[in-house]
Design a protein around this motif. Structure first.
Motif, PDB file in Angstrom:
ATOM      1  N   LEU A 163      -7.452   5.407   1.419  1.00 28.91           N
ATOM      2  CA  LEU A 163      -7.925   5.025   2.747  1.00 28.91           C
ATOM      3  C   LEU A 163      -8.408   3.586   2.727  1.00 28.91           C
ATOM      4  O   LEU A 163      -9.132   3.173   1.820  1.00 28.91           O
ATOM      5  CB  LEU A 163      -9.053   5.946   3.203  1.00 28.91           C
ATOM      6  CG  LEU A 163      -8.764   7.459   3.136  1.00 28.91           C
ATOM      7  CD1 LEU A 163     -10.028   8.247   3.461  1.00 28.91           C
ATOM      8  CD2 LEU A 163      -7.634   7.836   4.089  1.00 28.91           C
ATOM      9  N   VAL A 164      -8.017   2.818   3.748  1.00 25.94           N
ATOM     10  CA  VAL A 164      -8.421   1.414   3.842  1.00 25.94           C
ATOM     11  C   VAL A 164      -9.216   1.209   5.122  1.00 25.94           C
ATOM     12  O   VAL A 164      -8.746   1.527   6.214  1.00 25.94           O
ATOM     13  CB  VAL A 164      -7.187   0.483   3.828  1.00 25.94           C
ATOM     14  CG1 VAL A 164      -7.632  -0.975   3.950  1.00 25.94           C
ATOM     15  CG2 VAL A 164      -6.360   0.694   2.580  1.00 25.94           C
ATOM     16  N   LEU A 199       0.834  -1.200   0.000  1.00 25.52           N
ATOM     17  CA  LEU A 199       0.000   0.000   0.000  1.00 25.52           C
ATOM     18  C   LEU A 199       0.870   1.252   0.000  1.00 25.52           C
ATOM     19  O   LEU A 199       0.588   2.220  -0.724  1.00 25.52           O
ATOM     20  CB  LEU A 199      -0.917  -0.001   1.229  1.00 25.52           C
ATOM     21  CG  LEU A 199      -1.714   1.284   1.486  1.00 25.52           C
ATOM     22  CD1 LEU A 199      -2.669   1.569   0.330  1.00 25.52           C
ATOM     23  CD2 LEU A 199      -2.479   1.198   2.811  1.00 25.52           C
ATOM     24  N   LYS A 200       1.945   1.243   0.785  1.00 21.15           N
ATOM     25  CA  LYS A 200       2.831   2.407   0.862  1.00 21.15           C
ATOM     26  C   LYS A 200       3.503   2.699  -0.482  1.00 21.15           C
ATOM     27  O   LYS A 200       3.751   3.858  -0.822  1.00 21.15           O
ATOM     28  CB  LYS A 200       3.887   2.185   1.953  1.00 21.15           C
ATOM     29  CG  LYS A 200       3.301   2.196   3.364  1.00 21.15           C
ATOM     30  CD  LYS A 200       4.320   1.784   4.403  1.00 21.15           C
ATOM     31  CE  LYS A 200       3.690   1.727   5.797  1.00 21.15           C
ATOM     32  NZ  LYS A 200       4.634   1.190   6.813  1.00 21.15           N
ATOM     33  N   ILE A 201       3.796   1.640  -1.245  1.00 25.11           N
ATOM     34  CA  ILE A 201       4.397   1.827  -2.571  1.00 25.11           C
ATOM     35  C   ILE A 201       3.421   2.558  -3.484  1.00 25.11           C
ATOM     36  O   ILE A 201       3.791   3.481  -4.213  1.00 25.11           O
ATOM     37  CB  ILE A 201       4.792   0.464  -3.178  1.00 25.11           C
ATOM     38  CG1 ILE A 201       5.952  -0.135  -2.387  1.00 25.11           C
ATOM     39  CG2 ILE A 201       5.175   0.610  -4.651  1.00 25.11           C
ATOM     40  CD1 ILE A 201       6.280  -1.551  -2.772  1.00 25.11           C
ATOM     41  N   VAL A 202       2.145   2.140  -3.440  1.00 20.22           N
ATOM     42  CA  VAL A 202       1.123   2.792  -4.267  1.00 20.22           C
ATOM     43  C   VAL A 202       0.931   4.238  -3.813  1.00 20.22           C
ATOM     44  O   VAL A 202       0.849   5.162  -4.643  1.00 20.22           O
ATOM     45  CB  VAL A 202      -0.212   2.017  -4.189  1.00 20.22           C
ATOM     46  CG1 VAL A 202      -1.283   2.720  -5.019  1.00 20.22           C
ATOM     47  CG2 VAL A 202      -0.028   0.582  -4.687  1.00 20.22           C
ATOM     48  N   VAL A 206     -10.376   5.932  -2.594  1.00 20.50           N
ATOM     49  CA  VAL A 206      -9.358   6.808  -3.175  1.00 20.50           C
ATOM     50  C   VAL A 206      -9.972   8.173  -3.432  1.00 20.50           C
ATOM     51  O   VAL A 206     -11.042   8.282  -4.047  1.00 20.50           O
ATOM     52  CB  VAL A 206      -8.804   6.222  -4.498  1.00 20.50           C
ATOM     53  CG1 VAL A 206      -7.675   7.099  -5.027  1.00 20.50           C
ATOM     54  CG2 VAL A 206      -8.314   4.792  -4.297  1.00 20.50           C
ATOM     55  N   ARG A 207      -9.319   9.224  -2.935  1.00 18.54           N
ATOM     56  CA  ARG A 207      -9.779  10.591  -3.165  1.00 18.54           C
ATOM     57  C   ARG A 207      -8.662  11.405  -3.788  1.00 18.54           C
ATOM     58  O   ARG A 207      -7.538  11.402  -3.297  1.00 18.54           O
ATOM     59  CB  ARG A 207     -10.197  11.252  -1.840  1.00 18.54           C
ATOM     60  CG  ARG A 207     -11.403  10.600  -1.172  1.00 18.54           C
ATOM     61  CD  ARG A 207     -11.952  11.487  -0.068  1.00 18.54           C
ATOM     62  NE  ARG A 207     -13.068  10.852   0.620  1.00 18.54           N
ATOM     63  CZ  ARG A 207     -12.973  10.199   1.763  1.00 18.54           C
ATOM     64  NH1 ARG A 207     -11.796  10.108   2.364  1.00 18.54           N
ATOM     65  NH2 ARG A 207     -14.029   9.652   2.325  1.00 18.54           N
ATOM     66  N   GLY A 208      -8.986  12.097  -4.872  1.00 20.14           N
ATOM     67  CA  GLY A 208      -7.976  12.916  -5.535  1.00 20.14           C
ATOM     68  C   GLY A 208      -8.429  13.310  -6.930  1.00 20.14           C
ATOM     69  O   GLY A 208      -9.628  13.313  -7.237  1.00 20.14           O
ATOM     70  N   ASP A 209      -7.471  13.647  -7.770  1.00 22.09           N
ATOM     71  CA  ASP A 209      -7.743  14.004  -9.164  1.00 22.09           C
ATOM     72  C   ASP A 209      -8.471  12.853  -9.859  1.00 22.09           C
ATOM     73  O   ASP A 209      -8.106  11.681  -9.697  1.00 22.09           O
ATOM     74  CB  ASP A 209      -6.414  14.295  -9.861  1.00 22.09           C
ATOM     75  CG  ASP A 209      -6.581  14.531 -11.348  1.00 22.09           C
ATOM     76  OD1 ASP A 209      -7.035  15.619 -11.719  1.00 22.09           O
ATOM     77  OD2 ASP A 209      -6.273  13.597 -12.114  1.00 22.09           O
ATOM     78  N   ASP A 210      -9.500  13.190 -10.639  1.00 23.63           N
ATOM     79  CA  ASP A 210     -10.347  12.159 -11.259  1.00 23.63           C
ATOM     80  C   ASP A 210      -9.540  11.174 -12.093  1.00 23.63           C
ATOM     81  O   ASP A 210      -9.744   9.952 -12.004  1.00 23.63           O
ATOM     82  CB  ASP A 210     -11.423  12.811 -12.144  1.00 23.63           C
ATOM     83  CG  ASP A 210     -12.501  13.496 -11.320  1.00 23.63           C
ATOM     84  OD1 ASP A 210     -12.540  13.250 -10.093  1.00 23.63           O
ATOM     85  OD2 ASP A 210     -13.296  14.273 -11.890  1.00 23.63           O
ATOM     86  N   GLU A 211      -8.638  11.688 -12.910  1.00 24.39           N
ATOM     87  CA  GLU A 211      -7.857  10.805 -13.779  1.00 24.39           C
ATOM     88  C   GLU A 211      -6.962   9.871 -12.973  1.00 24.39           C
ATOM     89  O   GLU A 211      -6.846   8.689 -13.267  1.00 24.39           O
ATOM     90  CB  GLU A 211      -7.019  11.649 -14.745  1.00 24.39           C
ATOM     91  CG  GLU A 211      -6.272  10.813 -15.774  1.00 24.39           C
ATOM     92  CD  GLU A 211      -5.517  11.655 -16.784  1.00 24.39           C
ATOM     93  OE1 GLU A 211      -4.696  11.085 -17.526  1.00 24.39           O
ATOM     94  OE2 GLU A 211      -5.742  12.888 -16.816  1.00 24.39           O
ATOM     95  N   GLU A 212      -6.355  10.430 -11.910  1.00 25.78           N
ATOM     96  CA  GLU A 212      -5.478   9.611 -11.087  1.00 25.78           C
ATOM     97  C   GLU A 212      -6.276   8.588 -10.287  1.00 25.78           C
ATOM     98  O   GLU A 212      -5.838   7.439 -10.127  1.00 25.78           O
ATOM     99  CB  GLU A 212      -4.654  10.495 -10.135  1.00 25.78           C
ATOM    100  CG  GLU A 212      -3.601   9.720  -9.375  1.00 25.78           C
ATOM    101  CD  GLU A 212      -2.653  10.613  -8.602  1.00 25.78           C
ATOM    102  OE1 GLU A 212      -1.637  11.047  -9.196  1.00 25.78           O
ATOM    103  OE2 GLU A 212      -2.923  10.885  -7.410  1.00 25.78           O
TER     104      GLU A 212
END
Length: 318
Positions: A24-25, A12-15, A32-38
């Motif tokens: 978040l797990v 997980l840390k690598i990702v 996953v929260r962030g830029d839509d494409e990412e």
């Protein structure tokens, strides 16, 4: 989830370190929260990793890092396509491609009669070629394996080495033996050698022969002269395959300009049944430092030559 995230969340840390999004797990859910494409890319990554696990392959730091590279490229092969292609599964050891270029190489061998694999050390060229040869023998697609390489000295003269001719050339062929020992039991290997089903010989011993029903691997082809390369390629008989591997940055010939491998790159492209695969430092599957060393040497050579050559090794299948 432990298999997907790793012990102490190592995977997980690598990702997380590869992307800017928040991961978040909670229980069996990953948010996953962030830029839509990412976010979409990370979602696709975890789908691929789950597919690899479902196919029975454990995740490691190395293949998670490679999976990230693959999903970020988008247009290439998926991690599932690459990681689940088993060539040999012997004595608990699974041999399979680890990068998209390696997968292309394996597929090229399956589809073509002659395949050239050109690239730096550590990219799995010889190892995968020999694995494909062993599999073809064990499944009776061919009747024998012939492994050869030119006996070109890198600083030590052949004539000064002790022993008869076979003992003199043995150090040049030792890397091929080492690969075979990993892929089959020692007693089986010795039996095949005694029966002539597996033959390991210097390239000079190929002259005048016609090689039928065989899988032939020519290693260290950058050290062949144009005449030797032509001689080798014209040995091919019915029901045979040939794989030629080499690294054009490690030519040990007295005159590097007279390199048979470089010449065939100009002469043979476009012929049906022949394919060229070009490996890069991205395909190095040894220690991480080896990849950095290969990249540093390439950068040094490019700077010394003033610019990257037009026929640079960058790229994949040609």
């Amino acid at each position: 989830m432990v298999s997907l995230l790793g012990q102490r969340d190592e995977l997980l840390k690598i990702v997380e370190s590869a992307f800017g999004s928040d991961i978040l797990v909670r229980g069996n859910e990953i948010t996953v929260r962030g830029d839509d494409e990412e976010v979409e890319t990370i979602g696709r990554l975890y789908e691929e990793l789950l597919n690899v696990l479902a196919a029975g392959f454990p995740l490691t730091v190395e293949n998670v890092e490679r999976a990230i590279e693959m999903v970020c490229e988008k247009d290439g092969l998926s991690p599932t396509e690459v990681f689940t292609d088993i060539i040999i599964n012997r004595r608990g050891k699974i041999i399979r491609p680890k990068t998209p270029n390696q997968k292309h190489f394996v597929e090229a061998i399956r589809k073509n009669t002659i395949v050239f694999a050109i690239g730096p050390a550590g990219t799995g060229k010889t190892y995968l070629a020999m694995a494909m040869a062993v599999k073809a023998l064990l499944t009776r697609e061919i009747g024998r394996i012939i492994l050869t390489r030119p006996a070109v000295e890198a600083g030590e003269k052949l004539g000064y080495l002790p022993g008869d001719l076979y003992q003199k050339v043995d150090p040049y062929l030792r890397p091929l033996y080492d690969c075979l020992y990993e892929m089959m039991a020692v007693d089986q290997f010795q039996k095949y050698m005694e029966q002539g089903i597996i033959e390991v010989a210097p390239l000079a011993f190929m002259r005048g022969r016609t090689l039928n029903d065989a899988f032939i691997v020519l290693d260290e082809a950058q050290n062949t002269s144009p005449e030797q390369m032509k001689m080798f390629l014209t040995r091919l008989g019915f029901g045979s395959k040939a794989v030629i591997t080499g690294d054009i940055t490690q030519i040990d010939l007295p005159d590097p300009r007279s390199c048979g491998l470089n010449l065939v790159r100009e002469i043979l492209p476009g012929i049906n049944g022949i394919e060229f695969i070009y490996m890069t430092e991205k395909d190095v599957v040894r220690h991480k430092l080896v990849q950095q060393i290969v990249r540093a040497y390439k950068q040094y050579e490019d700077e010394r030559n003033g610019a990257a050559p037009a026929d640079s090794l960058e790229g994949g299948v040609h």
